[in-house]
Design a protein around this motif. Structure first.
Motif, mmCIF file in Angstrom:
data_model
loop_
_atom_site.group_PDB
_atom_site.id
_atom_site.type_symbol
_atom_site.label_atom_id
_atom_site.label_comp_id
_atom_site.label_asym_id
_atom_site.label_seq_id
_atom_site.Cartn_x
_atom_site.Cartn_y
_atom_site.Cartn_z
ATOM 1 N N SER A 717 -38.934 15.395 -1.004
ATOM 2 C CA SER A 717 -38.354 15.460 -2.359
ATOM 3 C C SER A 717 -37.894 14.076 -2.821
ATOM 4 O O SER A 717 -37.988 13.742 -4.008
ATOM 5 C CB SER A 717 -37.198 16.456 -2.388
ATOM 6 O OG SER A 717 -36.101 15.976 -1.625
ATOM 7 N N SER A 720 -40.842 12.398 -4.159
ATOM 8 C CA SER A 720 -41.134 12.876 -5.515
ATOM 9 C C SER A 720 -40.218 12.224 -6.544
ATOM 10 O O SER A 720 -40.657 11.810 -7.627
ATOM 11 C CB SER A 720 -40.988 14.399 -5.557
ATOM 12 O OG SER A 720 -41.228 14.901 -6.844
ATOM 13 N N TRP A 723 -41.262 8.596 -7.082
ATOM 14 C CA TRP A 723 -42.413 8.513 -7.996
ATOM 15 C C TRP A 723 -41.970 8.712 -9.444
ATOM 16 O O TRP A 723 -42.408 7.996 -10.338
ATOM 17 C CB TRP A 723 -43.454 9.562 -7.613
ATOM 18 C CG TRP A 723 -44.647 9.565 -8.518
ATOM 19 C CD1 TRP A 723 -44.824 10.262 -9.668
ATOM 20 C CD2 TRP A 723 -45.828 8.774 -8.367
ATOM 21 N NE1 TRP A 723 -46.016 10.004 -10.244
ATOM 22 C CE2 TRP A 723 -46.678 9.073 -9.455
ATOM 23 C CE3 TRP A 723 -46.257 7.847 -7.407
ATOM 24 C CZ2 TRP A 723 -47.919 8.482 -9.620
ATOM 25 C CZ3 TRP A 723 -47.498 7.272 -7.576
ATOM 26 C CH2 TRP A 723 -48.327 7.572 -8.664
ATOM 27 N N ASN A 724 -41.108 9.679 -9.670
ATOM 28 C CA ASN A 724 -40.638 9.938 -11.047
ATOM 29 C C ASN A 724 -39.881 8.731 -11.579
ATOM 30 O O ASN A 724 -40.017 8.351 -12.762
ATOM 31 C CB ASN A 724 -39.750 11.178 -11.057
ATOM 32 C CG ASN A 724 -39.324 11.558 -12.463
ATOM 33 O OD1 ASN A 724 -40.148 11.729 -13.359
ATOM 34 N ND2 ASN A 724 -38.012 11.671 -12.663
ATOM 35 N N THR A 737 -50.033 10.934 -11.669
ATOM 36 C CA THR A 737 -48.969 11.832 -11.199
ATOM 37 C C THR A 737 -49.532 13.117 -10.603
ATOM 38 O O THR A 737 -49.081 13.584 -9.537
ATOM 39 C CB THR A 737 -48.017 12.160 -12.356
ATOM 40 O OG1 THR A 737 -47.459 10.946 -12.863
ATOM 41 C CG2 THR A 737 -46.908 13.082 -11.884
ATOM 42 N N ILE A 741 -48.737 14.319 -6.813
ATOM 43 C CA ILE A 741 -48.014 15.558 -6.513
ATOM 44 C C ILE A 741 -48.898 16.496 -5.693
ATOM 45 O O ILE A 741 -48.415 17.197 -4.786
ATOM 46 C CB ILE A 741 -47.560 16.233 -7.830
ATOM 47 C CG1 ILE A 741 -46.535 15.343 -8.545
ATOM 48 C CG2 ILE A 741 -46.945 17.597 -7.530
ATOM 49 C CD1 ILE A 741 -45.293 15.031 -7.732
ATOM 50 N N LEU A 744 -48.738 15.280 -2.268
ATOM 51 C CA LEU A 744 -47.393 15.501 -1.717
ATOM 52 C C LEU A 744 -47.209 16.949 -1.277
ATOM 53 O O LEU A 744 -46.718 17.222 -0.177
ATOM 54 C CB LEU A 744 -46.347 15.118 -2.769
ATOM 55 C CG LEU A 744 -44.889 15.170 -2.307
ATOM 56 C CD1 LEU A 744 -44.627 14.062 -1.293
ATOM 57 C CD2 LEU A 744 -43.938 15.030 -3.501
ATOM 58 N N THR A 745 -47.599 17.877 -2.135
ATOM 59 C CA THR A 745 -47.456 19.292 -1.771
ATOM 60 C C THR A 745 -48.403 19.668 -0.632
ATOM 61 O O THR A 745 -48.066 20.503 0.218
ATOM 62 C CB THR A 745 -47.724 20.173 -2.994
ATOM 63 O OG1 THR A 745 -49.017 19.838 -3.544
ATOM 64 C CG2 THR A 745 -46.662 19.960 -4.057
#
Length: 889
Positions: A717, A720, A723-724, A737, A741, A744-745
């Motif tokens: 997290s 994440s 990155w944001n 993005t 993601i 990442l998931t």
């Protein structure tokens, strides 16, 4: 006889005081002592015994055998104590027994038949009443059991009279010895036939004397007698005629069977002939008395034997024991007659302690002791490791309050629990600091490092063991190195400290230290026969070999024992002819059972080994997938990050990439926490390692400690959020993005590293049936596959068959259990995760740094020219242990 005595066998024979019983019992005792070679005791009944009690006393075991039982009138006792009790019927003699009233032949009209009707008239009263008129008729010796005093008998001076006789009536007299003879049957005949006859009870000697006197005077005399019997005072029994009564009807037969043993019965018919029985106690049927049982069953006398014995008794009257003397004459005279009766079959017991093979058996059993100790130690160590793994998993799944409260800061309740801010600042000494609110206590990274250094002194894995130590020191192989690394807790991944300064150092910089390569290979490669041998010794198959060797020794010992038992059964084949055949049949049946039973374990083993092998490979595939996702994310970060050529934000972007680099490798490390013991045994332990390695800071460790069961997810997290934040600052383009993601998931999904196990019920069933099969093989194969030489004490085929078959089945079971444990623990078929961690980190290190030193927009030709000009410097860097990292590769 030259046969050895068997004094441990003692038989008690009942001997009544009439002559035929004494002759027969003495003869049996002589043959049992001299031919069967056992001890015989002659038991004389005491004065209170009656003939009707023989069956009951045999049932209670007061003596062991009565070889001449006059069964008439005892049907009720026979049914109670033989048919429904423990006394045992053993057959009859080849002669018939009779008893009843007898008169001399000169009294009988035809010398062959004398009817009871002749006793009913007045003439019989005069004939059989005058002979003993004026004499004392009864004697106490004729009523030793005291029946005369009982109401149903109501005797006067030991003389019984029918109830219908008035005082002075019934002058006709029946001379009878003991009142217990015939159990009241004659008295019932008299009373139910309305005969005016009294019965006088005397001793046998008095009865014989009176009968002889009357016969000598040719006076009428009515006496009780039986057949077969000895002459009465020298008068042959053929000179007497039995008084005949009406033939027995069904009602009278029922009366005989329900005889009450007193004059009050309903018998009014002829008593008829009956067999002379042999009855014994349960003792005679035991295995030790098999020869006695055979003798009693075969022992039978006919009428000629009885007459011969009676005649020899007459000529031996001057001997101390005339009956014993006559029996001895019979034994000497008729040897061919009685030889089939006797059987001397003393069992040859197997003397294990003094047998010549006992030292061989003892040596093998003693040799088993250290092997069993070794197996127990190995089992305990394996169980300790299993328990430790379970504890690690519990600590991973549940919050460990004890571990959390053991930290060097005040209290877990005082830790910051708010939102974690991912912005980082870089101090002058390149220390990464994550700012926290002012109310959160500060735990320094150096404190975490100190804790980690203290923890290094405590090993996380069990000892290597002397076998692996020897192999690692002298003849090391890939499999040995991997096992030693896992058992010692050695990790090259944590031996390197990650710093921002090193991460951003330029290529060719002498201070640049790339992450180390792992010194231990990923997997063992069995390229040569020596590698196979070393693997066999150092892996779980070494323990399988030890278990199989122990079972082989057991098989050898059991094969020797089975061989000795078989030889002993052959030696005793005369004693028990069926024993050897039964022993062989049991072995054949067990071998057949083992062969038929083996289908189910083999089927289950094949199915589950294939399934567990697929599961093991599945774990490996997941590990490769996790590595691939991390490398994918490193590629995405390297390609998407913007502003690295902008001096205003260059440092900030590099800090963010370094943070992502740390987080990615931390996630990779935490993937194997709870799977590989080298990653730590508690949340604090694994966080200490990460802090010491520079992958997380002390402040980040504080936050992760609050979620010990989701540390990996929390770091994901953070990635994440990072990155944001970079997206908001323009550090990465928006179109990247979705791809980031997705990676990442996917990383989150595959880093769970879980493969579902088979149902416990099926695994337990498999282990049970395989264990039963191994047990059957350990018993059956040495039983049948053995050398038959009488002097053979060691059975090599028993050892080899058990060892080889056990190695196959126990090895398959161990292989299934090993594959079931996953490839990440030392006592399984393991791989070295440290290798994957190091290789993936080296790849991410190179990949992310590749974007630092490549100017944007530079042509390919200029890149190649600049690369060729820096080749020499790069080679120099590689020669001192620094991995070369090209500008754009």
């Amino acid at each position: 006889d030259d046969k050895p005595l068997r004094p441990e066998l003692k038989l008690r024979l009942l001997m009544w005081n009439w002559q035929s019983h004494r002759l027969l019992t003495h003869l049996a005792a002589i043959l049992l002592r001299d031919a069967v070679r056992i001890d015989v005791e002659l038991v004389a009944p005491n004065a209170s015994w009656t003939l009707s009690e023989d069956f009951e006393r045999l049932h209670r075991g007061e003596f062991d055998a009565n070889l001449e039982v006059w069964s008439r009138g005892k049907e009720q006792e026979f049914a109670q104590w033989v048919e429904n009790g423990s006394a045992v019927y053993m057959g009859i003699h080849r002669t018939e027994g009779r008893f009843g009233m007898y008169v001399p032949g000169y009294v009988s009209q035809t010398d062959e038949f004398y009817s009871y009707a002749f006793l009913a008239g007045e003439e019989a009263q005069r004939m059989f009443g005058r002979t003993y008129r004026g004499q004392r008729l009864g004697e106490s010796a004729g009523d030793s059991s005291g029946l005369c005093s009982k109401t149903e008998w109501n005797c006067t001076d030991f003389v019984w009279r029918p109830s219908y006789c008035e005082d002075g009536g019934c002058q006709a007299l029946l001379m009878k010895g003991s009142i217990g003879d015939s159990l009241g049957l004659l008295e019932q005949q008299i009373q139910n036939s309305r005969l005016n006859i009294s019965v006088a009870y005397t001793s046998y000697a008095t009865q014989d004397k009176r009968v002889w006197s009357a016969y000598a005077a040719r006076a009428p005399v009515l006496t009780y007698s039986w057949e077969p019997r000895e002459p009465i005072g020298g008068i042959p029994t053929e000179r007497f005629v039995r008084v005949a009564f009406p033939p027995a009807s069904s009602a009278c037969t029922d009366c005989l069977k329900s005889n009450p043993g007193s004059p009050n019965g309903c018998v009014d018919c002829d008593l008829g002939a009956f067999p002379l029985q042999k009855v014994v106690s349960q003792k005679v049927l035991t295995a030790e008395f098999r020869d006695v049982a055979h003798f009693i069953e075969m022992f039978t006398l006919d009428e000629e034997d009885y007459r011969w014995l009676f005649a020899k008794r007459q000529i031996s009257a001057s001997e101390r024991d005339p009956e014993y003397a006559a029996a001895c004459m019979y034994a000497r005279e008729f040897r061919s007659r009685w030889q089939p009766w006797v059987k001397y079959t003393k069992v040859i017991e197997l003397d294990w302690v003094n047998h010549q093979c006992f030292p061989v058996i003892w040596v093998q059993l003693v040799a088993l002791a250290p092997l069993l100790v070794g197996l127990i130690v190995m089992h305990c160590r394996r169980q300790d490791l299993v328990r430790l793994m379970r504890k690690v998993k519990r600590d991973t799944d549940l919050f460990d309050h004890t571990s959390a409260q053991s930290r060097p800061w005040p209290s877990i309740s005082s830790l910051f629990t708010g939102k974690h801010h991912t912005k980082v600042q870089v101090t002058d000494n390149a220390e990464i600091v994550v700012p926290q609110p002012s109310d959160a206590p500060e735990t320094s990274t150096s404190t975490w490092k100190q804790i980690a250094l203290d923890d290094q002194a405590r090993p996380r894995a069990k000892g290597v063991g002397w076998v692996l130590s020897f192999l690692d020191r002298f003849i090391s192989s890939d499999s040995t190195q991997i096992n030693v690394a896992l058992r010692q807790g050695r990790l090259d991944f944590t031996s390197h400290n990650r710093t921002f300064t090193n991460f951003v150092a330029a290529n060719g910089d002498g201070t640049l230290k790339p992450p180390p390569r792992c010194s231990t290979p990923l997997r063992s490669v069995l390229a040569t026969k020596s590698d196979v041998f070393y693997y066999l010794i150092g892996s779980v198959l070494g323990e399988v070999m030890l278990v199989s060797f122990v079972l082989g020794v057991f098989g050898s010992v059991w094969g020797t024992c089975a061989h000795l038992i078989s030889l002993n059964a052959k030696l005793n084949i005369a004693v028990d002819p069926a024993a050897y055949e039964e022993w062989t049949e049991i072995g054949d049946s067990l071998m057949e059972l083992t062969t038929k039973f083996s289908f189910l374990p083999v089927f289950l083993l094949g199915f589950f080994v294939n399934r567990e092998a697929g599961r093991w490979v599945g774990y490996l595939n997941l590990s490769y997938a996790v590595s691939g996702r991390i490398e994918d994310m490193a590629l995405v970060l390297a390609g998407a990050t913007q502003g690295l050529d902008d001096p205003a934000v260059e440092r900030q972007r590099k800090v963010q990439l370094f943070t992502c680099y740390r987080y990615l490798n931390s996630v990779h490390y935490l993937t194997y926490y709870g799977v590989d013991l080298r990653m730590g045994t508690s949340p604090i332990s694994v966080l200490r390692d990460l802090v010491r390695a520079g992958l997380i800071t002390g402040s980040e460790a504080d936050v992760l400690l609050m979620t010990p069961n989701k540390m990996r997810e929390v770091i994901l997290s953070w990635l994440s959020c990072m990155w944001n934040e970079m997206l908001q600052q323009g550090g990465v383009p928006g179109p990247w993005t979705a791809q980031f993601i997705a990676k990442l998931t996917s990383l989150r999904d595959e880093s769970v590293l879980h493969m579902e196990q088979s149902p416990n019920l099926i695994k337990v069933m498999l282990k049970v049936v395989v264990s039963l099969l191994v047990l059957f093989m350990t018993v059956a194969y040495p039983w049948k596959i053995r050398l038959a030489e009488p002097q053979r004490c060691f059975q090599p085929f028993g050892f080899l068959s058990t060892f080889l078959l056990s190695f196959c089945y126990v090895g398959l079971l161990a292989m299934m259990g090993t594959l079931e444990r996953s490839p990440f623990i030392a006592n399984g078929d393991c791989i070295n995760i440290d290798y994957m961690l190091c290789e993936v980190e080296l790849m991410t290190f190179r990949t992310i740094r590749a974007s630092f030193f490549r100017p944007h927009g530079e042509s390919l030709a200029s890149l190649m020219a600049r690369r060729n000009s820096s080749t020499r410097g790069q080679d120099l860097s590689d020669s001192v242990g620094v991995e070369g990292e090209g500008d754009g590769d």
